[in-house]
Design a protein around this motif. Structure first.
Motif, PDB file in Angstrom:
ATOM      1  N   ALA A 118       2.359  12.269  -6.702  1.00 22.39           N
ATOM      2  CA  ALA A 118       3.803  12.220  -6.929  1.00 22.39           C
ATOM      3  C   ALA A 118       4.421  10.972  -6.319  1.00 22.39           C
ATOM      4  CB  ALA A 118       4.465  13.470  -6.355  1.00 22.39           C
ATOM      5  N   ILE A 119       3.989  10.623  -5.111  1.00 20.02           N
ATOM      6  CA  ILE A 119       4.528   9.427  -4.462  1.00 20.02           C
ATOM      7  C   ILE A 119       4.076   8.178  -5.205  1.00 20.02           C
ATOM      8  CG2 ILE A 119       4.374   8.040  -2.343  1.00 20.02           C
ATOM      9  CD1 ILE A 119       4.430  10.707  -0.792  1.00 20.02           C
ATOM     10  N   GLU A 120       2.816   8.165  -5.633  1.00 23.23           N
ATOM     11  CA  GLU A 120       2.317   7.040  -6.425  1.00 23.23           C
ATOM     12  C   GLU A 120       3.139   6.869  -7.698  1.00 23.23           C
ATOM     13  OE1 GLU A 120      -1.722   5.825  -8.950  1.00 23.23           O
ATOM     14  OE2 GLU A 120      -1.822   7.347  -7.388  1.00 23.23           O
ATOM     15  N   ASN A 121       3.369   7.948  -8.413  1.00 24.02           N
ATOM     16  CA  ASN A 121       4.134   7.870  -9.659  1.00 24.02           C
ATOM     17  C   ASN A 121       5.567   7.425  -9.414  1.00 24.02           C
ATOM     18  OD1 ASN A 121       1.947   8.669 -11.202  1.00 24.02           O
ATOM     19  ND2 ASN A 121       2.504  10.839 -11.174  1.00 24.02           N
ATOM     20  N   ILE A 142      10.126  -9.508  -8.017  1.00 20.73           N
ATOM     21  CA  ILE A 142       9.942  -8.132  -7.549  1.00 20.73           C
ATOM     22  C   ILE A 142       9.236  -8.175  -6.204  1.00 20.73           C
ATOM     23  CG2 ILE A 142       8.839  -5.912  -8.046  1.00 20.73           C
ATOM     24  CD1 ILE A 142       9.045  -6.583 -11.013  1.00 20.73           C
ATOM     25  N   LEU A 143       9.818  -7.497  -5.216  1.00 21.62           N
ATOM     26  CA  LEU A 143       9.239  -7.487  -3.879  1.00 21.62           C
ATOM     27  C   LEU A 143       8.498  -6.199  -3.558  1.00 21.62           C
ATOM     28  CD1 LEU A 143      12.066  -9.177  -1.744  1.00 21.62           C
ATOM     29  CD2 LEU A 143      10.051 -10.216  -2.800  1.00 21.62           C
ATOM     30  N   VAL A 144       8.825  -5.104  -4.242  1.00 21.52           N
ATOM     31  CA  VAL A 144       8.159  -3.837  -3.955  1.00 21.52           C
ATOM     32  C   VAL A 144       6.876  -3.747  -4.778  1.00 21.52           C
ATOM     33  CG1 VAL A 144       9.453  -2.556  -5.712  1.00 21.52           C
ATOM     34  CG2 VAL A 144       8.481  -1.329  -3.778  1.00 21.52           C
ATOM     35  N   PRO A 145       5.753  -3.381  -4.172  1.00 22.26           N
ATOM     36  CA  PRO A 145       4.483  -3.383  -4.906  1.00 22.26           C
ATOM     37  C   PRO A 145       4.254  -2.101  -5.690  1.00 22.26           C
ATOM     38  CG  PRO A 145       4.087  -2.832  -2.627  1.00 22.26           C
ATOM     39  CD  PRO A 145       5.562  -3.126  -2.735  1.00 22.26           C
ATOM     40  N   ARG A 146       3.404  -2.192  -6.706  1.00 22.98           N
ATOM     41  CA  ARG A 146       2.863  -0.999  -7.322  1.00 22.98           C
ATOM     42  C   ARG A 146       1.853  -0.375  -6.365  1.00 22.98           C
ATOM     43  NH1 ARG A 146       3.878   0.372 -12.375  1.00 22.98           N
ATOM     44  NH2 ARG A 146       5.022  -1.110 -13.672  1.00 22.98           N
ATOM     45  N   VAL A 147       1.501   0.881  -6.616  1.00 26.49           N
ATOM     46  CA  VAL A 147       0.557   1.554  -5.729  1.00 26.49           C
ATOM     47  C   VAL A 147      -0.530   2.238  -6.545  1.00 26.49           C
ATOM     48  CG1 VAL A 147       2.246   1.911  -3.898  1.00 26.49           C
ATOM     49  CG2 VAL A 147       1.948   3.664  -5.624  1.00 26.49           C
ATOM     50  N   SER A 148      -1.666   2.455  -5.882  1.00 31.03           N
ATOM     51  CA  SER A 148      -2.800   3.121  -6.507  1.00 31.03           C
ATOM     52  C   SER A 148      -3.558   3.884  -5.437  1.00 31.03           C
ATOM     53  CB  SER A 148      -3.729   2.106  -7.175  1.00 31.03           C
ATOM     54  OG  SER A 148      -4.928   2.721  -7.605  1.00 31.03           O
ATOM     55  N   GLU A 149      -4.136   5.014  -5.828  1.00 29.97           N
ATOM     56  CA  GLU A 149      -4.945   5.790  -4.903  1.00 29.97           C
ATOM     57  C   GLU A 149      -6.344   5.205  -4.739  1.00 29.97           C
ATOM     58  OE1 GLU A 149      -5.310   9.237  -2.805  1.00 29.97           O
ATOM     59  OE2 GLU A 149      -4.160   7.445  -2.403  1.00 29.97           O
ATOM     60  N   GLU A 169       3.023  -9.885  -9.054  1.00 25.04           N
ATOM     61  CA  GLU A 169       3.143  -8.551  -8.485  1.00 25.04           C
ATOM     62  C   GLU A 169       1.903  -8.286  -7.644  1.00 25.04           C
ATOM     63  OE1 GLU A 169       4.334  -5.224 -10.871  1.00 25.04           O
ATOM     64  OE2 GLU A 169       5.519  -6.454 -12.256  1.00 25.04           O
ATOM     65  N   ARG A 170       1.859  -7.123  -7.020  1.00 28.45           N
ATOM     66  CA  ARG A 170       0.686  -6.744  -6.247  1.00 28.45           C
ATOM     67  C   ARG A 170       0.565  -5.225  -6.244  1.00 28.45           C
ATOM     68  NH1 ARG A 170       2.299  -6.049  -0.539  1.00 28.45           N
ATOM     69  NH2 ARG A 170       4.570  -6.291  -0.440  1.00 28.45           N
ATOM     70  N   VAL A 171      -0.580  -4.755  -5.796  1.00 30.33           N
ATOM     71  CA  VAL A 171      -0.865  -3.321  -5.750  1.00 30.33           C
ATOM     72  C   VAL A 171      -1.374  -2.980  -4.346  1.00 30.33           C
ATOM     73  CG1 VAL A 171      -2.221  -1.428  -6.722  1.00 30.33           C
ATOM     74  CG2 VAL A 171      -1.424  -3.277  -8.209  1.00 30.33           C
ATOM     75  N   VAL A 172      -0.808  -1.928  -3.761  1.00 33.88           N
ATOM     76  CA  VAL A 172      -1.263  -1.459  -2.452  1.00 33.88           C
ATOM     77  C   VAL A 172      -1.690   0.000  -2.578  1.00 33.88           C
ATOM     78  CG1 VAL A 172       0.267  -3.047  -1.236  1.00 33.88           C
ATOM     79  CG2 VAL A 172       1.036  -0.705  -1.698  1.00 33.88           C
ATOM     80  N   LEU A 173      -2.381   0.497  -1.565  1.00 34.41           N
ATOM     81  CA  LEU A 173      -2.807   1.892  -1.562  1.00 34.41           C
ATOM     82  C   LEU A 173      -1.606   2.812  -1.332  1.00 34.41           C
ATOM     83  CD1 LEU A 173      -6.104   1.623   0.495  1.00 34.41           C
ATOM     84  CD2 LEU A 173      -5.900   2.199  -1.923  1.00 34.41           C
ATOM     85  N   THR A 174      -1.633   3.966  -1.977  1.00 35.38           N
ATOM     86  CA  THR A 174      -0.504   4.893  -1.913  1.00 35.38           C
ATOM     87  C   THR A 174      -0.056   5.210  -0.489  1.00 35.38           C
ATOM     88  OG1 THR A 174      -1.330   5.883  -3.962  1.00 35.38           O
ATOM     89  CG2 THR A 174       0.346   7.112  -2.749  1.00 35.38           C
ATOM     90  N   PRO A 175      -0.973   5.533   0.452  1.00 39.00           N
ATOM     91  CA  PRO A 175      -0.507   5.897   1.794  1.00 39.00           C
ATOM     92  C   PRO A 175       0.221   4.770   2.516  1.00 39.00           C
ATOM     93  CG  PRO A 175      -2.796   6.540   1.482  1.00 39.00           C
ATOM     94  CD  PRO A 175      -2.443   5.652   0.339  1.00 39.00           C
ATOM     95  N   THR A 176       0.018   3.523   2.081  1.00 34.91           N
ATOM     96  CA  THR A 176       0.615   2.387   2.788  1.00 34.91           C
ATOM     97  C   THR A 176       1.975   1.995   2.222  1.00 34.91           C
ATOM     98  OG1 THR A 176      -0.281   0.618   1.387  1.00 34.91           O
ATOM     99  CG2 THR A 176      -1.726   1.528   3.083  1.00 34.91           C
ATOM    100  N   CYS A 177       2.406   2.641   1.133  1.00 38.16           N
ATOM    101  CA  CYS A 177       3.607   2.163   0.452  1.00 38.16           C
ATOM    102  C   CYS A 177       4.866   2.613   1.179  1.00 38.16           C
ATOM    103  CB  CYS A 177       3.611   2.622  -1.007  1.00 38.16           C
ATOM    104  SG  CYS A 177       3.979   4.364  -1.259  1.00 38.16           S
ATOM    105  N   GLU A 178       5.969   1.941   0.863  1.00 37.74           N
ATOM    106  CA  GLU A 178       7.233   2.233   1.539  1.00 37.74           C
ATOM    107  C   GLU A 178       7.731   3.632   1.229  1.00 37.74           C
ATOM    108  OE1 GLU A 178      11.650   0.231   2.335  1.00 37.74           O
ATOM    109  OE2 GLU A 178      10.273  -0.673   0.888  1.00 37.74           O
TER     110      GLU A 178
END
Length: 510
Positions: A118-121, A142-149, A169-178
């Motif tokens: 849910a947080i990832e989506n 865009i400053l906020v990254p996409r996320v992936s598990e 853009e960039r992609v970070v792991l879900t637990p690390t996102c804002e």
């Protein structure tokens, strides 16, 4: 009559608890009988390898099983793991192991409690809104990254083809996102909405633009309706466990949500809280961020877990374990060493006890918890139980530790973290070649939004396996290098990359 069960709903094989609703109900009914549970923080030695755990979750589960066998009303609060690094439980996940594990470990290890997805989506939808805002001329970048598990080095830096130009853009792991950080720190859906609105989407003509200025936030908060509810589970022995929010205390908060711990404290006498990676990561963040800056409970005791091999095998790194314990003791927290024995290590108990005594530590608790579970601990907890009974709540050390650092220069705050949590004096905290520019950008972005960068709470981002640039160096030569800053205006945090090591490992092949 309204009871706790009125706030619990089935969610597959587990349950979800409306913690916001339950605590709001208690506030509205102050005469309701509630408890004021004492928090026990379970943290660990800094692991020798980033991909290897010390056994915090196994210990946490064994500890509450042991306490309950002694007649103590104990519960645990764990973090939802990420399939990214734990590789669906191959590293141990966050469900314990052997006799010290959850009743349905697969639900946690495979992310089936729902909040990660849910947080990832939700954050990815925010990025989609930002991309549309670029198309409509509301944003330049865009400053906020996409996320992936699931991690992929190829996605860490990407460029979106927009025909005439590419959009970085960039992609970070879900637990690390804002957005994960926002859920960890928020105590109501209204607060989550306010924080999401304050997230910086990107810039227009060099000026920061927040999400609240161009989207309807209910689209995001509605997606989080179940994600904000802790999962309610049990151990194999039937002890209550609440699971909420994400891991990775080396690159984010790595602690359970504040609301899950507050809810557990209202229901149980002792609440064992697991914090991510070593004491330099998860414990540092619970104490210096959650407790000092966001009003979370200060621990009445702490347990620092280590594997016998971590404590013994590398002489150059042996200083880290007693350092962690002495740091917590210096904050007025009774701290107990716990050695998580593996198969074939029972014969080492006497030698490990002698080592602990020579270091001036409390008598260590030891056991093969995978094999024996809580039964391996229950007879060793007299000193621990006594410390809980006499835990002070008004010591001078506590008053100083929970005094806010907001307003202190952000670099001075980072120097303070290096000294208190890593044992590196302020004069040996160095600035990398890009740090000054990063700091200037962070100050400017905050100033444009009417914020003071010094009021944001620093989150150290580093390797989970190191505390300094070189932990094996002599104490007088250890340094910490500040590399770059990243502002999270919604969460009220400022991420600070520190030390020269890499941050997030890839999952191991099993």
């Amino acid at each position: 009559m309204t009871t706790f069960n009125d706030f619990v709903t089935p969610y597959g094989l587990v349950s979800k608890v409306d913690a916001f609703g339950y605590l709001d109900y208690l506030k509205a009914h102050p005469n309701e009988s509630t408890k004021q549970g004492k928090v026990v923080l379970v943290t660990a030695d800094t692991p020798l390898k980033a991909s290897r755990g010390e056994g915090k979750t196994t210990t946490t589960i064994a500890l509450i099983d042991a306490l309950r066998s002694r007649g103590v009303d104990a519960a645990a609060v764990l973090r939802q793991p990420s399939m990214g690094i734990t590789a669906a439980g191959s590293k141990g996940g966050a469900s314990g192991g052997g006799k010290a594990s959850l009743a349905h470990p697969e639900l946690v290890d495979w992310g089936l409690c729902g909040e990660m997805a849910a947080i990832e989506n939700a954050q990815n939808l925010l990025v989609s809104f930002a991309e549309k805002a670029v198309d409509e001329g509301l944003l330049d970048d865009i400053l906020v990254p996409r996320v992936s598990e699931v991690p992929s080095r190829s996605l860490r830096q990407i460029a979106v083809d927009r025909g005439k130009s590419d959009l970085p853009e960039r992609v970070v792991l879900t637990p690390t996102c804002e957005l994960m950080q926002i859920v960890v720190l928020s105590r109501s859906m209204d607060e989550i909405g306010q924080r999401v609105a304050a997230m910086t989407a990107g810039t227009k003509a060099g000026k920061p633009v927040t999400f609240g200025s161009f989207i309807d936030l209910w689209r995001i908060t509605n997606m989080l309706a179940d994600a904000v509810k802790p999962a309610y589970m049990t151990t194999q022995e039937g002890s209550p466990v609440y699971v909420h929010c994400g891991p990775f205390a080396n690159v984010s908060l790595g602690i359970p949500s504040l609301i899950s711990v507050e809810m557990a404290c209202a229901r149980h006498d002792v609440v064992v809280v697991e914090a991510g990676y070593g004491a330099d990561a998860g414990a540092q963040k619970w104490l210096d961020i959650a407790a000092r800056e966001f009003g979370a409970a200060w621990p009445s005791a702490a347990v620092v877990v280590t594997r016998a091999s971590t404590w013994r095998d590398d002489p150059a790194l042996r200083w880290r374990y007693p350092f962690h314990i002495n740091r917590l003791e210096g904050l007025g927290i009774p701290t107990f060493p716990l050695v998580n024995l593996w198969a074939g290590e029972d014969s080492e108990v006497d030698a490990l006890r002698e080592t602990a005594a020579s270091l001036g530590l409390r008598q260590p608790v030891m056991g093969n918890l995978f094999r024996d579970g809580g039964q391996g601990l229950s007879s060793q907890l007299d000193g621990f139980a006594a410390a809980l009974d006499t835990a002070a709540s008004d010591s001078p050390a506590l008053a100083d530790a929970v005094s806010s650092h907001k307003g202190m220069d952000v670099v001075d705050q980072l120097r303070w973290i290096a000294q208190s949590a890593y044992g590196v004096a302020g004069e040996r905290v160095l600035e990398g070649p890009a740090f000054a520019e990063s700091l200037a950008s962070a100050r400017a972005l905050c100033q444009e939004q009417g914020l003071n960068v010094n009021d944001l709470v620093p989150v150290a981002v580093k390797s989970p396996a190191t505390m300094t640039d070189n932990d094996a160096a002599p104490e007088s030569d250890r340094t910490v290098t500040l590399k770059k800053l990243e502002v999270h205006t919604g969460a009220g945090l400022i991420q600070a990359n520190v030390t020269t090591s890499l941050t997030t490992p890839m999952p191991k092949i099993v």
